[in-house]
Scaffold this motif. Sequence first.
Motif, PDB file in Angstrom:
ATOM      1  N   ILE A 151       0.798  -0.830   0.145  1.00 34.49           N
ATOM      2  CA  ILE A 151      -0.155  -0.140  -0.252  1.00 34.49           C
ATOM      3  C   ILE A 151       0.847   1.039   0.174  1.00 34.49           C
ATOM      4  O   ILE A 151       1.972   1.290   0.664  1.00 34.49           O
ATOM      5  CB  ILE A 151      -1.075   0.122   1.444  1.00 34.49           C
ATOM      6  CG1 ILE A 151      -1.681  -1.589   1.485  1.00 34.49           C
ATOM      7  CG2 ILE A 151      -1.727   1.150   1.260  1.00 34.49           C
ATOM      8  CD1 ILE A 151      -2.456  -1.663   2.493  1.00 34.49           C
ATOM      9  N   PHE A 152       0.734   1.875  -1.015  1.00 34.43           N
ATOM     10  CA  PHE A 152       0.844   3.084  -0.596  1.00 34.43           C
ATOM     11  C   PHE A 152      -0.168   4.811  -0.631  1.00 34.43           C
ATOM     12  O   PHE A 152      -0.744   4.647  -1.624  1.00 34.43           O
ATOM     13  CB  PHE A 152       2.077   3.350  -1.934  1.00 34.43           C
ATOM     14  CG  PHE A 152       2.678   4.830  -2.162  1.00 34.43           C
ATOM     15  CD1 PHE A 152       4.523   4.890  -1.658  1.00 34.43           C
ATOM     16  CD2 PHE A 152       2.795   6.720  -2.148  1.00 34.43           C
ATOM     17  CE1 PHE A 152       5.277   5.695  -1.504  1.00 34.43           C
ATOM     18  CE2 PHE A 152       3.119   7.161  -2.390  1.00 34.43           C
ATOM     19  CZ  PHE A 152       4.683   7.069  -1.844  1.00 34.43           C
ATOM     20  N   VAL A 153      -0.102   5.602  -0.239  1.00 37.30           N
ATOM     21  CA  VAL A 153      -0.796   7.157  -0.215  1.00 37.30           C
ATOM     22  C   VAL A 153      -0.285   8.183  -0.075  1.00 37.30           C
ATOM     23  O   VAL A 153       1.331   8.625  -0.081  1.00 37.30           O
ATOM     24  CB  VAL A 153      -1.503   6.580   1.347  1.00 37.30           C
ATOM     25  CG1 VAL A 153      -2.213   5.496   1.893  1.00 37.30           C
ATOM     26  CG2 VAL A 153      -0.764   6.651   2.564  1.00 37.30           C
ATOM     27  N   ALA A 154      -1.196   8.688  -0.102  1.00 35.12           N
ATOM     28  CA  ALA A 154      -0.317  10.182  -1.295  1.00 35.12           C
ATOM     29  C   ALA A 154      -2.133  11.131  -0.426  1.00 35.12           C
ATOM     30  O   ALA A 154      -2.907  11.024  -0.843  1.00 35.12           O
ATOM     31  CB  ALA A 154      -0.112  10.460  -2.437  1.00 35.12           C
ATOM     32  N   SER A 155      -1.352  12.223  -0.440  1.00 27.88           N
ATOM     33  CA  SER A 155      -3.092  13.755  -0.228  1.00 27.88           C
ATOM     34  C   SER A 155      -2.257  14.900  -0.249  1.00 27.88           C
ATOM     35  O   SER A 155      -0.898  15.154  -0.812  1.00 27.88           O
ATOM     36  CB  SER A 155      -3.150  13.852   1.498  1.00 27.88           C
ATOM     37  OG  SER A 155      -1.876  14.185   1.920  1.00 27.88           O
ATOM     38  N   ALA A 156      -3.426  15.907  -1.002  1.00 25.45           N
ATOM     39  CA  ALA A 156      -2.692  16.986  -1.417  1.00 25.45           C
ATOM     40  C   ALA A 156      -3.954  17.378  -1.048  1.00 25.45           C
ATOM     41  O   ALA A 156      -4.817  17.329  -0.966  1.00 25.45           O
ATOM     42  CB  ALA A 156      -3.204  16.454  -3.265  1.00 25.45           C
ATOM     43  N   GLY A 157      -3.618  18.624  -1.292  1.00 22.60           N
ATOM     44  CA  GLY A 157      -4.500  19.348  -1.158  1.00 22.60           C
ATOM     45  C   GLY A 157      -5.006  20.696  -2.288  1.00 22.60           C
ATOM     46  O   GLY A 157      -5.607  19.642  -3.022  1.00 22.60           O
ATOM     47  N   ALA A 158      -6.175  21.914  -2.320  1.00 25.72           N
ATOM     48  CA  ALA A 158      -6.329  22.656  -3.761  1.00 25.72           C
ATOM     49  C   ALA A 158      -5.399  22.433  -4.561  1.00 25.72           C
ATOM     50  O   ALA A 158      -6.092  22.465  -5.903  1.00 25.72           O
ATOM     51  CB  ALA A 158      -7.667  23.599  -2.818  1.00 25.72           C
ATOM     52  N   ASN A 159      -4.649  23.424  -4.349  1.00 24.10           N
ATOM     53  CA  ASN A 159      -3.279  22.985  -5.431  1.00 24.10           C
ATOM     54  C   ASN A 159      -2.125  22.585  -5.350  1.00 24.10           C
ATOM     55  O   ASN A 159      -1.437  22.696  -6.192  1.00 24.10           O
ATOM     56  CB  ASN A 159      -2.769  25.035  -4.620  1.00 24.10           C
ATOM     57  CG  ASN A 159      -2.754  25.416  -4.260  1.00 24.10           C
ATOM     58  OD1 ASN A 159      -4.530  26.556  -5.274  1.00 24.10           O
ATOM     59  ND2 ASN A 159      -3.061  26.276  -3.356  1.00 24.10           N
ATOM     60  N   ASN A 160      -2.173  20.709  -5.083  1.00 24.07           N
ATOM     61  CA  ASN A 160      -1.810  19.480  -5.600  1.00 24.07           C
ATOM     62  C   ASN A 160      -2.174  18.867  -5.687  1.00 24.07           C
ATOM     63  O   ASN A 160      -4.379  18.913  -5.999  1.00 24.07           O
ATOM     64  CB  ASN A 160      -0.292  19.941  -3.992  1.00 24.07           C
ATOM     65  CG  ASN A 160      -0.454  20.432  -3.429  1.00 24.07           C
ATOM     66  OD1 ASN A 160      -0.333  21.773  -2.727  1.00 24.07           O
ATOM     67  ND2 ASN A 160       1.177  20.471  -3.697  1.00 24.07           N
ATOM     68  N   ASN A 161      -2.044  17.633  -6.249  1.00 22.70           N
ATOM     69  CA  ASN A 161      -2.647  16.883  -7.450  1.00 22.70           C
ATOM     70  C   ASN A 161      -1.841  14.998  -6.888  1.00 22.70           C
ATOM     71  O   ASN A 161      -0.383  15.131  -6.518  1.00 22.70           O
ATOM     72  CB  ASN A 161      -2.996  16.792  -9.112  1.00 22.70           C
ATOM     73  CG  ASN A 161      -1.965  17.444  -9.676  1.00 22.70           C
ATOM     74  OD1 ASN A 161      -0.992  16.518  -8.942  1.00 22.70           O
ATOM     75  ND2 ASN A 161      -1.710  17.982 -10.288  1.00 22.70           N
ATOM     76  N   ALA A 162      -2.663  14.129  -7.293  1.00 20.91           N
ATOM     77  CA  ALA A 162      -1.902  12.655  -7.183  1.00 20.91           C
ATOM     78  C   ALA A 162      -0.517  12.843  -8.750  1.00 20.91           C
ATOM     79  O   ALA A 162       0.872  11.959  -8.001  1.00 20.91           O
ATOM     80  CB  ALA A 162      -2.873  11.828  -8.099  1.00 20.91           C
ATOM     81  N   SER A 163       0.413  14.313  -9.288  1.00 24.96           N
ATOM     82  CA  SER A 163       1.478  14.043  -9.963  1.00 24.96           C
ATOM     83  C   SER A 163       2.684  15.147  -8.709  1.00 24.96           C
ATOM     84  O   SER A 163       3.626  14.754  -8.830  1.00 24.96           O
ATOM     85  CB  SER A 163       0.839  14.262 -11.176  1.00 24.96           C
ATOM     86  OG  SER A 163       0.858  13.863 -11.824  1.00 24.96           O
ATOM     87  N   ASN A 164       1.840  15.991  -8.142  1.00 21.92           N
ATOM     88  CA  ASN A 164       3.033  16.211  -7.368  1.00 21.92           C
ATOM     89  C   ASN A 164       2.050  16.823  -5.578  1.00 21.92           C
ATOM     90  O   ASN A 164       0.927  17.788  -5.748  1.00 21.92           O
ATOM     91  CB  ASN A 164       2.553  17.817  -7.725  1.00 21.92           C
ATOM     92  CG  ASN A 164       3.014  19.314  -7.334  1.00 21.92           C
ATOM     93  OD1 ASN A 164       4.106  18.638  -6.052  1.00 21.92           O
ATOM     94  ND2 ASN A 164       3.050  20.119  -6.894  1.00 21.92           N
ATOM     95  N   PRO A 165       1.995  15.710  -5.354  1.00 17.71           N
ATOM     96  CA  PRO A 165       0.688  15.406  -3.486  1.00 17.71           C
ATOM     97  C   PRO A 165       2.281  16.151  -2.250  1.00 17.71           C
ATOM     98  O   PRO A 165       2.755  16.739  -2.910  1.00 17.71           O
ATOM     99  CB  PRO A 165       1.226  14.059  -3.445  1.00 17.71           C
ATOM    100  CG  PRO A 165       2.602  13.399  -4.089  1.00 17.71           C
ATOM    101  CD  PRO A 165       2.131  14.463  -5.113  1.00 17.71           C
ATOM    102  N   SER A 166       1.278  16.481  -1.447  1.00 20.13           N
ATOM    103  CA  SER A 166       1.505  17.294  -0.006  1.00 20.13           C
ATOM    104  C   SER A 166       2.086  16.936   0.334  1.00 20.13           C
ATOM    105  O   SER A 166       3.462  16.858   1.043  1.00 20.13           O
ATOM    106  CB  SER A 166       0.704  18.127   0.257  1.00 20.13           C
ATOM    107  OG  SER A 166      -0.567  18.951  -0.593  1.00 20.13           O
ATOM    108  N   ASP A 167       1.402  15.108   0.612  1.00 23.16           N
ATOM    109  CA  ASP A 167       2.199  14.146   1.304  1.00 23.16           C
ATOM    110  C   ASP A 167       2.583  13.191   1.069  1.00 23.16           C
ATOM    111  O   ASP A 167       1.443  12.544   0.257  1.00 23.16           O
ATOM    112  CB  ASP A 167       2.123  14.600   2.729  1.00 23.16           C
ATOM    113  CG  ASP A 167       2.844  14.006   4.149  1.00 23.16           C
ATOM    114  OD1 ASP A 167       3.724  13.289   3.889  1.00 23.16           O
ATOM    115  OD2 ASP A 167       2.535  13.586   5.373  1.00 23.16           O
TER     116      ASP A 167
END
Length: 187
Positions: A151-167
């Motif tokens: 399993i790999f997870v990523a998160s983002a806010g309004a200004n990020n996405n799956a290609s450029n996640p926040s964490d």
Amino acid sequence: GMKDMGDSYGFASGMSNFANAGICNGEIIGFGMGFGGGNNFGNGNETVKYYIYLDTDGNTTGGCALNHNSSATGYEFFFKYISSYNSSLGKSTETFNAQKCSSSSWVVTDISLSAWKEKMCGEIQGPMIAVKKTDLEKFPTLYDSEKDIRIFVASAGANNNASNPSDTAGPGWITPGAVDFPIQGFF
């Protein structure tokens, strides 16, 4: 974290502060005890984007890559949860998207995803996605219920996405049946 819920798997990630998430606007944050013993309610309007990648065939090579790291391959499923606050409606709208790997590319597939905002805001204090095991079983070349799950997870806010996640977090591994099992014959 991951929870085996019998007929479904639940995937979740705790956040340092989820009270500002639009999905928690008006919801009890944590277990309901704020400062001074009163309830602590969310009042934010921030967008939450949550991405989960699953490697479910027992083979860490081939498959598809993480959207933000083309060298991290071997994943069969990619799930998205997006919660955006709509100020005119006074609530968040949720969007789910499930994709499977086909010829090293992500393609939309017919897997139902769900989430529970009360659990996200109250217990987890972060985003979550649940997927039915029977939906995964529809793809026997991609999902083997006897194999470990990466399993790999990523998160983002309004200004990020799956290609450029926040964490990001992971990869982590789980052996099906090794967690959340009932204790039988204790005596």
